[in-house]
Design a protein around this motif. Structure first.
Motif, short mmCIF file in Angstrom:
data_model
loop_
_atom_site.label_atom_id
_atom_site.label_comp_id
_atom_site.label_asym_id
_atom_site.label_seq_id
_atom_site.Cartn_x
_atom_site.Cartn_y
_atom_site.Cartn_z
N ALA A 235 -7.14 -1.08 11.40
CA ALA A 235 -6.67 0.02 10.93
C ALA A 235 -5.18 0.19 11.30
CB ALA A 235 -7.35 1.19 11.51
N SER A 236 -4.77 -0.15 12.62
CA SER A 236 -3.22 -0.13 13.02
C SER A 236 -2.38 -1.12 12.28
CB SER A 236 -3.19 -0.16 14.43
OG SER A 236 -3.67 -1.56 15.03
N ASP A 237 -3.17 -2.26 12.26
CA ASP A 237 -2.45 -3.26 11.20
C ASP A 237 -2.21 -2.72 9.92
OD1 ASP A 237 -2.32 -5.02 13.38
OD2 ASP A 237 -3.60 -6.51 12.18
N ARG A 238 -3.19 -2.22 9.24
CA ARG A 238 -2.87 -1.70 7.81
C ARG A 238 -2.00 -0.52 7.96
NH1 ARG A 238 -6.56 -5.14 7.47
NH2 ARG A 238 -7.71 -5.41 5.78
N ALA A 239 -1.84 0.32 8.79
CA ALA A 239 -0.89 1.56 8.91
C ALA A 239 0.50 0.92 8.99
CB ALA A 239 -1.35 2.35 10.27
N ALA B 151 0.88 -1.17 -0.14
CA ALA B 151 -0.06 -0.04 0.10
C ALA B 151 0.69 1.36 -0.09
CB ALA B 151 -1.04 0.11 1.14
N SER B 152 0.34 2.34 -0.68
CA SER B 152 1.17 3.47 -0.56
C SER B 152 1.27 4.16 0.40
CB SER B 152 0.42 4.46 -1.72
OG SER B 152 -0.58 4.91 -1.10
N ARG B 153 2.32 4.98 0.83
CA ARG B 153 2.49 5.79 2.01
C ARG B 153 1.27 6.57 2.33
NH1 ARG B 153 7.71 8.30 4.43
NH2 ARG B 153 6.59 9.86 5.91
N GLN B 154 0.62 7.02 1.57
CA GLN B 154 -0.68 7.77 1.85
C GLN B 154 -1.57 7.05 2.29
OE1 GLN B 154 1.16 7.92 -1.35
NE2 GLN B 154 1.63 10.17 -1.38
N VAL B 155 -1.86 5.76 1.80
CA VAL B 155 -2.77 4.96 2.16
C VAL B 155 -2.57 4.49 3.71
CG1 VAL B 155 -3.88 2.61 1.96
CG2 VAL B 155 -3.61 4.23 0.03
N GLY C 91 -3.24 5.18 9.54
CA GLY C 91 -2.84 5.42 10.83
C GLY C 91 -3.68 6.68 11.42
N VAL C 92 -4.09 7.62 10.66
CA VAL C 92 -4.68 8.71 11.26
C VAL C 92 -6.41 7.81 11.67
CG1 VAL C 92 -6.14 10.84 10.80
CG2 VAL C 92 -3.83 10.32 9.91
#
Length: 137
Positions: free
Chosen positions: A120-124, A14-18, A23-24
């Motif tokens: 969400a934290s896992d994805r971040a 995943a891109s840095r922005q994603v 993370g947000v």
């Protein structure tokens, strides 16, 4: 996607922005969950702790037998992937609309809220769903 066992685990592409967006969202959900736990206490605190832990209980399904570092047992992948889909956590949150009792609905909502925060934290951090062989996608 093929995976060379000598490479080790592969994190999300995943891109840095994603990942920043995840993370947000994770921080927002964490603040909300802490607020709810402090506000209600009791069973909500237990539900929050359970919401943090439950998605990773799928790892227990793959403990038996040999495994490689960074690879989940293929027999645990379906459960892991199910428990790490945001839609499942959102459905748990929405299920709080079914019971008439706030004593059930409030902890249930918060359980789903923290479950979603976990995802969400896992994805971040770059951990997403697994391939059928157990590697990170």
């Amino acid at each position: 996607m093929t995976h060379d066992a000598t490479q080790g685990a592969i994190r999300s592409s995943a891109s840095r922005q994603v990942r920043i967006a995840w993370g947000v969202l994770s921080v927002f959900l964490l603040v909300w969950a802490v607020f709810e736990a402090v506000k209600y206490g009791g069973w909500v605190i237990a539900a929050v702790v359970a919401g943090i832990v439950v998605p990773d209980l799928s790892f227990l399904a793959g403990l038996s037998g040999p495994h490689q570092h960074g690879r989940l047992s293929p027999k645990a992948v379906p459960l892991y992937n199910l428990l790490h889909r945001p839609v499942v956590a959102v459905l748990v949150m929405l299920s709080c609309l079914i019971p008439d009792s706030p004593a059930v609905a409030i902890p249930l909502f918060n359980f789903g809220l923290v479950w979603l925060q976990h995802i969400a934290s896992d994805r971040a951090f770059g951990f997403g769903l697994r391939t059928a062989e157990g590697w990170q996608r």
